[in-house]
Design a protein around this motif. Structure first.
Motif, PDB file in Angstrom:
ATOM      1  N   THR A 191      22.706 -22.008  12.562  1.00 57.28           N
ATOM      2  CA  THR A 191      22.397 -20.906  11.654  1.00 57.28           C
ATOM      3  C   THR A 191      22.220 -19.610  12.430  1.00 57.28           C
ATOM      4  O   THR A 191      22.657 -18.537  11.999  1.00 57.28           O
ATOM      5  CB  THR A 191      21.131 -21.210  10.841  1.00 57.28           C
ATOM      6  N   LEU A 192      21.576 -19.681  13.562  1.00 54.46           N
ATOM      7  CA  LEU A 192      21.371 -18.499  14.398  1.00 54.46           C
ATOM      8  C   LEU A 192      22.707 -17.881  14.803  1.00 54.46           C
ATOM      9  O   LEU A 192      22.859 -16.650  14.822  1.00 54.46           O
ATOM     10  CB  LEU A 192      20.552 -18.859  15.636  1.00 54.46           C
ATOM     11  N   ARG A 193      23.698 -18.721  15.101  1.00 56.42           N
ATOM     12  CA  ARG A 193      25.010 -18.214  15.497  1.00 56.42           C
ATOM     13  C   ARG A 193      25.776 -17.619  14.318  1.00 56.42           C
ATOM     14  O   ARG A 193      26.499 -16.634  14.476  1.00 56.42           O
ATOM     15  CB  ARG A 193      25.837 -19.346  16.121  1.00 56.42           C
ATOM     16  N   SER A 194      25.602 -18.210  13.127  1.00 61.52           N
ATOM     17  CA  SER A 194      26.417 -17.793  11.974  1.00 61.52           C
ATOM     18  C   SER A 194      25.815 -16.653  11.159  1.00 61.52           C
ATOM     19  O   SER A 194      26.532 -15.969  10.435  1.00 61.52           O
ATOM     20  CB  SER A 194      26.671 -18.988  11.054  1.00 61.52           C
ATOM     21  N   GLU A 195      24.511 -16.443  11.258  1.00 58.20           N
ATOM     22  CA  GLU A 195      23.848 -15.405  10.469  1.00 58.20           C
ATOM     23  C   GLU A 195      23.575 -14.185  11.348  1.00 58.20           C
ATOM     24  O   GLU A 195      22.635 -14.163  12.148  1.00 58.20           O
ATOM     25  CB  GLU A 195      22.543 -15.932   9.868  1.00 58.20           C
ATOM     26  N   GLY A 196      24.380 -13.164  11.173  1.00 59.15           N
ATOM     27  CA  GLY A 196      24.272 -11.976  12.011  1.00 59.15           C
ATOM     28  C   GLY A 196      22.932 -11.272  11.946  1.00 59.15           C
ATOM     29  O   GLY A 196      22.469 -10.716  12.950  1.00 59.15           O
ATOM     30  N   TRP A 197      22.289 -11.299  10.773  1.00 55.35           N
ATOM     31  CA  TRP A 197      21.027 -10.577  10.627  1.00 55.35           C
ATOM     32  C   TRP A 197      19.924 -11.168  11.499  1.00 55.35           C
ATOM     33  O   TRP A 197      18.945 -10.480  11.816  1.00 55.35           O
ATOM     34  CB  TRP A 197      20.581 -10.564   9.164  1.00 55.35           C
ATOM     35  N   LEU A 198      20.091 -12.423  11.916  1.00 54.36           N
ATOM     36  CA  LEU A 198      19.078 -13.042  12.763  1.00 54.36           C
ATOM     37  C   LEU A 198      19.163 -12.577  14.217  1.00 54.36           C
ATOM     38  O   LEU A 198      18.211 -12.752  14.983  1.00 54.36           O
ATOM     39  CB  LEU A 198      19.230 -14.570  12.724  1.00 54.36           C
ATOM     40  N   GLN A 199      20.287 -11.980  14.582  1.00 56.27           N
ATOM     41  CA  GLN A 199      20.478 -11.591  15.970  1.00 56.27           C
ATOM     42  C   GLN A 199      19.478 -10.525  16.416  1.00 56.27           C
ATOM     43  O   GLN A 199      19.120 -10.450  17.603  1.00 56.27           O
ATOM     44  CB  GLN A 199      21.904 -11.064  16.175  1.00 56.27           C
ATOM     45  N   SER A 200      19.025  -9.704  15.488  1.00 51.59           N
ATOM     46  CA  SER A 200      18.083  -8.642  15.838  1.00 51.59           C
ATOM     47  C   SER A 200      16.626  -9.077  15.682  1.00 51.59           C
ATOM     48  O   SER A 200      15.714  -8.254  15.817  1.00 51.59           O
ATOM     49  CB  SER A 200      18.342  -7.407  14.968  1.00 51.59           C
ATOM     50  N   ARG A 201      16.408 -10.339  15.399  1.00 53.30           N
ATOM     51  CA  ARG A 201      15.058 -10.868  15.188  1.00 53.30           C
ATOM     52  C   ARG A 201      14.661 -11.823  16.315  1.00 53.30           C
ATOM     53  O   ARG A 201      15.512 -12.394  16.993  1.00 53.30           O
ATOM     54  CB  ARG A 201      15.002 -11.614  13.858  1.00 53.30           C
ATOM     55  N   THR A 202      13.373 -11.995  16.451  1.00 55.22           N
ATOM     56  CA  THR A 202      12.874 -13.026  17.361  1.00 55.22           C
ATOM     57  C   THR A 202      12.826 -14.329  16.582  1.00 55.22           C
ATOM     58  O   THR A 202      12.105 -14.446  15.583  1.00 55.22           O
ATOM     59  CB  THR A 202      11.469 -12.673  17.877  1.00 55.22           C
ATOM     60  N   VAL A 203      13.623 -15.292  17.025  1.00 49.75           N
ATOM     61  CA  VAL A 203      13.782 -16.544  16.284  1.00 49.75           C
ATOM     62  C   VAL A 203      13.446 -17.735  17.174  1.00 49.75           C
ATOM     63  O   VAL A 203      13.890 -17.810  18.322  1.00 49.75           O
ATOM     64  CB  VAL A 203      15.224 -16.685  15.758  1.00 49.75           C
ATOM     65  N   ASP A 204      12.648 -18.654  16.645  1.00 51.25           N
ATOM     66  CA  ASP A 204      12.374 -19.916  17.323  1.00 51.25           C
ATOM     67  C   ASP A 204      13.425 -20.932  16.878  1.00 51.25           C
ATOM     68  O   ASP A 204      13.541 -21.223  15.678  1.00 51.25           O
ATOM     69  CB  ASP A 204      10.980 -20.436  16.969  1.00 51.25           C
ATOM     70  N   VAL A 205      14.208 -21.432  17.819  1.00 51.52           N
ATOM     71  CA  VAL A 205      15.265 -22.383  17.490  1.00 51.52           C
ATOM     72  C   VAL A 205      14.683 -23.796  17.436  1.00 51.52           C
ATOM     73  O   VAL A 205      14.032 -24.247  18.386  1.00 51.52           O
ATOM     74  CB  VAL A 205      16.400 -22.317  18.522  1.00 51.52           C
ATOM     75  N   VAL A 206      14.907 -24.466  16.304  1.00 48.28           N
ATOM     76  CA  VAL A 206      14.411 -25.832  16.102  1.00 48.28           C
ATOM     77  C   VAL A 206      15.524 -26.664  15.478  1.00 48.28           C
ATOM     78  O   VAL A 206      16.532 -26.121  15.003  1.00 48.28           O
ATOM     79  CB  VAL A 206      13.166 -25.861  15.189  1.00 48.28           C
ATOM     80  N   ASP A 207      15.354 -27.971  15.475  1.00 49.13           N
ATOM     81  CA  ASP A 207      16.370 -28.803  14.830  1.00 49.13           C
ATOM     82  C   ASP A 207      16.096 -28.902  13.334  1.00 49.13           C
ATOM     83  O   ASP A 207      15.062 -28.438  12.834  1.00 49.13           O
ATOM     84  CB  ASP A 207      16.442 -30.188  15.476  1.00 49.13           C
ATOM     85  N   ALA A 208      17.024 -29.503  12.612  1.00 54.10           N
ATOM     86  CA  ALA A 208      16.938 -29.567  11.157  1.00 54.10           C
ATOM     87  C   ALA A 208      15.713 -30.346  10.680  1.00 54.10           C
ATOM     88  O   ALA A 208      15.085 -29.989   9.670  1.00 54.10           O
ATOM     89  CB  ALA A 208      18.208 -30.182  10.584  1.00 54.10           C
ATOM     90  N   ASP A 209      15.348 -31.402  11.392  1.00 56.29           N
ATOM     91  CA  ASP A 209      14.187 -32.192  10.983  1.00 56.29           C
ATOM     92  C   ASP A 209      12.896 -31.376  11.083  1.00 56.29           C
ATOM     93  O   ASP A 209      12.032 -31.441  10.196  1.00 56.29           O
ATOM     94  CB  ASP A 209      14.068 -33.448  11.851  1.00 56.29           C
ATOM     95  N   GLU A 210      12.759 -30.615  12.155  1.00 58.98           N
ATOM     96  CA  GLU A 210      11.570 -29.782  12.308  1.00 58.98           C
ATOM     97  C   GLU A 210      11.538 -28.682  11.253  1.00 58.98           C
ATOM     98  O   GLU A 210      10.479 -28.333  10.725  1.00 58.98           O
ATOM     99  CB  GLU A 210      11.543 -29.175  13.715  1.00 58.98           C
ATOM    100  N   LEU A 211      12.715 -28.154  10.928  1.00 54.28           N
ATOM    101  CA  LEU A 211      12.785 -27.113   9.897  1.00 54.28           C
ATOM    102  C   LEU A 211      12.381 -27.674   8.535  1.00 54.28           C
ATOM    103  O   LEU A 211      11.675 -27.010   7.757  1.00 54.28           O
ATOM    104  CB  LEU A 211      14.209 -26.553   9.830  1.00 54.28           C
ATOM    105  N   THR A 212      12.783 -28.902   8.268  1.00 55.68           N
ATOM    106  CA  THR A 212      12.392 -29.552   7.019  1.00 55.68           C
ATOM    107  C   THR A 212      10.876 -29.722   6.969  1.00 55.68           C
ATOM    108  O   THR A 212      10.243 -29.517   5.921  1.00 55.68           O
ATOM    109  CB  THR A 212      13.079 -30.926   6.894  1.00 55.68           C
ATOM    110  N   ARG A 213      10.281 -30.098   8.094  1.00 59.65           N
ATOM    111  CA  ARG A 213       8.826 -30.253   8.138  1.00 59.65           C
ATOM    112  C   ARG A 213       8.137 -28.913   7.914  1.00 59.65           C
ATOM    113  O   ARG A 213       7.162 -28.820   7.156  1.00 59.65           O
ATOM    114  CB  ARG A 213       8.404 -30.820   9.493  1.00 59.65           C
ATOM    115  N   LEU A 214       8.632 -27.855   8.545  1.00 64.08           N
ATOM    116  CA  LEU A 214       8.011 -26.541   8.411  1.00 64.08           C
ATOM    117  C   LEU A 214       8.158 -25.975   7.000  1.00 64.08           C
ATOM    118  O   LEU A 214       7.225 -25.392   6.450  1.00 64.08           O
ATOM    119  CB  LEU A 214       8.637 -25.562   9.415  1.00 64.08           C
TER     120      LEU A 214
END
Length: 230
Positions: free
Chosen positions: A10-33
């Motif tokens: 998602t970080l690679r495909s969504e351009g708007w995220l490039q200017s943000r500070t993003v914590d990269v996690v896997d799909a399972d962790e994202l589901t938990r969050l």
């Protein structure tokens, strides 16, 4: 937003995220969050929804305000918000109690409209309608009763508050009683207008009926404005 999490893809495909500070996690962790697997690869920790001040709606010139009386389904709330935004409504008013709130599900159902349409919560909807009447607004309630006049009967000129709610045939009792008291006796305008819902869909189709109702108001307001324009 205080913090954003996203998958690497998602970080690679969504351009708007490039200017943000993003914590990269896997799909399972994202589901938990996110508390759901319908996160589409990104979630964030943000402040609560910034509700507007309902009094500000009444200060606008000829406002078009939608008031929801005890609409408790967030899907209906979101769908009506979407239509209200498209119709150019001044704002949406909901009660603090016995009503759906602007939640992530409502925001999704609104297709993002709640980020643009001001939504206000009021302690007592009847008091707000009384204030709207004092501010010169005409108040109409959508109802599926025999006493309701056709939608095309009022001209909808000036400030308007359109009350929808109770996810049934008529506005909830508090709103209905206020509609009676708020009727403009001098002008003789009706207070209940026939909701354009057909069939036996009931509450599940509240958003569809509301969509049609708002479009009718918008069209008739345009007709009135064209008649009075020099």
């Amino acid at each position: 937003m205080h913090q954003i999490w996203a998958t690497q893809s998602t970080l690679r495909s969504e351009g708007w995220l490039q200017s943000r500070t993003v914590d990269v996690v896997d799909a399972d962790e994202l589901t938990r969050l996110a508390g759901t697997d319908a996160h589409q690869g990104v979630c964030a920790r943000a402040d609560g929804y910034p509700y507007a001040d309902a009094a500000g709606f009444l200060a606008a010139e000829a406002p078009l305000i939608v008031a929801l009386d005890e609409v408790q389904d967030v899907q209906n709330l979101g769908a009506i918000a979407r239509t209200a935004e498209c119709a150019g409504a001044t704002g949406l008013v909901i009660p603090e109690r016995r009503s759906a709130e602007v939640t992530p599900a409502a925001a999704k159902a609104s297709a993002g409209a709640v980020e643009h349409l001001p939504v206000a919560r009021v302690r007592n909807l009847a008091d707000f309608l009384a204030d709207a009447k004092a501010a010169g607004c005409w108040i109409y309630g959508a109802a599926g009763t025999a006493e309701a006049v056709p939608w095309t009967t009022p001209d909808y000129a000036g400030g308007i508050v359109l009350v929808m709610g109770a996810e049934g045939d008529r506005p909830a009792p508090a709103g209905r009683g206020l509609l009676r008291r708020a009727r403009g006796a001098a002008a003789g305008r009706p207070d209940l207008v026939a909701e354009r819902q057909r069939g036996r869909g009931g509450p599940a189709l509240r958003d569809r009926a509301g969509t049609h109702d708002l479009r009718v108001v918008l069209r008739l307001q345009g007709r009135v404005h064209s008649v009075h324009r020099p």
